[in-house]
Design an enzyme around this catalytic site. Structure first.
Site, mmCIF file in Angstrom:
data_model
loop_
_atom_site.group_PDB
_atom_site.id
_atom_site.type_symbol
_atom_site.label_atom_id
_atom_site.label_comp_id
_atom_site.label_asym_id
_atom_site.label_seq_id
_atom_site.Cartn_x
_atom_site.Cartn_y
_atom_site.Cartn_z
ATOM 1 N N HIS A 235 -21.656 -22.514 11.866
ATOM 2 C CA HIS A 235 -21.785 -23.949 12.178
ATOM 3 C C HIS A 235 -21.943 -24.239 13.674
ATOM 4 O O HIS A 235 -21.347 -25.178 14.203
ATOM 5 C CB HIS A 235 -20.581 -24.719 11.639
ATOM 6 C CG HIS A 235 -20.485 -24.759 10.142
ATOM 7 N ND1 HIS A 235 -21.589 -24.700 9.319
ATOM 8 C CD2 HIS A 235 -19.406 -24.846 9.312
ATOM 9 C CE1 HIS A 235 -21.190 -24.764 8.048
ATOM 10 N NE2 HIS A 235 -19.876 -24.846 8.020
ATOM 11 N N HIS B 114 -21.018 -32.169 6.830
ATOM 12 C CA HIS B 114 -20.016 -31.332 6.150
ATOM 13 C C HIS B 114 -18.888 -32.178 5.540
ATOM 14 O O HIS B 114 -17.715 -31.810 5.628
ATOM 15 C CB HIS B 114 -19.453 -30.306 7.139
ATOM 16 C CG HIS B 114 -18.941 -29.055 6.520
ATOM 17 N ND1 HIS B 114 -18.075 -29.064 5.439
ATOM 18 C CD2 HIS B 114 -19.170 -27.753 6.815
ATOM 19 C CE1 HIS B 114 -17.788 -27.806 5.111
ATOM 20 N NE2 HIS B 114 -18.452 -26.991 5.922
ATOM 21 N N ALA B 115 -19.238 -33.315 4.923
ATOM 22 C CA ALA B 115 -18.207 -34.139 4.290
ATOM 23 C C ALA B 115 -17.597 -33.421 3.087
ATOM 24 O O ALA B 115 -18.296 -32.724 2.349
ATOM 25 C CB ALA B 115 -18.790 -35.471 3.855
ATOM 26 N N GLU C 31 -23.710 -29.365 0.932
ATOM 27 C CA GLU C 31 -24.338 -29.412 2.252
ATOM 28 C C GLU C 31 -25.813 -29.023 2.140
ATOM 29 O O GLU C 31 -26.135 -27.862 1.918
ATOM 30 C CB GLU C 31 -23.621 -28.452 3.203
ATOM 31 C CG GLU C 31 -22.122 -28.667 3.314
ATOM 32 C CD GLU C 31 -21.414 -27.397 3.770
ATOM 33 O OE1 GLU C 31 -21.661 -26.946 4.901
ATOM 34 O OE2 GLU C 31 -20.629 -26.837 2.974
#
Length: 344
Positions: free
Chosen positions: A109, A178-179, A309
């Protein structure tokens, strides 16, 4: 109509350069979203159940301090490259690049201080907010000055997230949000009673560090066949799975298409994911362990949320047969994901 409101949310710690963090509230008749200028983080997403009751369905924190400390990317936009790059290494035009290793032997990430840990410049737009930042050449080891725009717009039941970027040197790029979702409401203990389907005929098997092996495997006859809805808890048991943290390979078109749907029978809430991206990482919060205190003092145990995602395939920069992840000068990176909330 969508109402857009901006308010102060806090100040960055002095060691992170200070700076004012703003919160943007987007509200329609059926959805209410709160987004920070720090990390473009979705802190709240309230949506109705079948009785018209609103609940917040994303995990997160009540204060800025929660987000500036270490956490598993709750609600944030991650980049320059979402997901994992093997050994944090890649070569481009004959030059080797080494990234920071922040996930075992791999880079995850965006590295030590990715797009989720920086302040963005906000601008209110019709029905939403646009965030901009310049990621300088060499940031986290990546080549090129990268201009990035992330735009959130809310229209009725639909939240659109658009990502655009331009670069001064060829660079890998893959952006996503990225919830972590729980359609029963954040703070609910698990997502086992959620029914999920993903429109994918193949997925990427991974090694023990979660890097794709390079094989593109058919889902047919495996626990990864989610083309018809499955109840998550029963499905994990049936196939003896500890959870999902895998890329599902989507049909390679540039157009908007429905790629995933989640239904929560007790509340009637549904969430559809539409995207232009080539992949979707389905993650079931396997690394949540109840140690973080979230909103309203909720704890978040293992499997208490899921992530869908939309992105390029993991480690694509090292696998030429994966979809192209390189952005070159003069080109534009432009992808959109739509989250549609409804009741059934």
């Amino acid at each position: 109509m969508t109402a857009v409101r901006r308010e102060a949310f806090g100040r960055m710690p002095p060691e992170d350069g200070g700076g004012e963090v703003e919160k943007f509230v987007l509200q329609s008749d059926s959805v209410r979203v709160e987004i920070l200028s720090f990390g473009c983080i979705i802190t709240t997403l309230e949506t109705k159940d079948r009785d018209g009751q609103f609940s917040d369905v994303v995990l997160g924190f009540d204060t800025l301090e929660g987000y500036t400390r270490k956490h598993p990317f709750f609600g944030a936009v991650v980049g320059r490259v979402a997901n994992r790059i093997a050994n944090g290494r890649f070569s481009l035009d004959g030059k080797e690049y080494q990234l920071f290793l922040n996930n075992g032997p791999n880079s995850l990430h965006g590295g030590a201080k990715g797009f989720d840990k920086v302040l963005w410049s906000p601008q209110v737009v019709p029905n939403g907010v646009r965030f901009f930042r310049l990621s300088p050449d060499g940031e986290e080891g990546y080549p090129g000055d990268l201009k990035v725009w992330v735009t959130y717009t809310l229209s009725g039941r639909e939240l659109a997230i658009n990502y655009q970027a331009q670069t001064s040197k060829t660079t890998p790029i893959s952006l996503t949000n990225h919830a972590y979702f729980n359609l029963a409401g954040q703070g609910s203990q698990d997502v086992y009673d959620h029914e999920i389907s993903i429109e994918a005929d193949s997925y990427l098997p991974v090694d023990d560090t979660k890097i794709p092996t390079g094989e593109v495997a058919a889902v047919q006859g495996t626990g990864f066949d989610l083309r018809k809805p499955v109840e998550l808890g029963k499905h994990l048991q049936k196939f003896h799975l500890d959870g999902f943290d895998h890329n599902f390979c989507l049909h390679q078109e540039q157009d908007r298409r429905l790629v995933a749907r989640v239904f929560h029978p007790p509340t009637g809430r549904t969430m559809e994911v539409h995207t232009t991206q080539p992949g979707i990482q389905f993650y079931t919060g396997n690394n949540l362990d109840g140690s973080l205190k979230g909103k309203g003092a909720a704890t978040y145990p293992k499997h208490s949320a899921f992530c869908l995602e939309t992105q390029n395939w993991p480690d694509a920069v090292n696998k030429p047969h994966f979809p192209n992840i390189l952005l070159r000068p003069g080109e534009e990176y432009n992808h959109t994901t739509w989250l549609v909330f409804n009741t059934a």
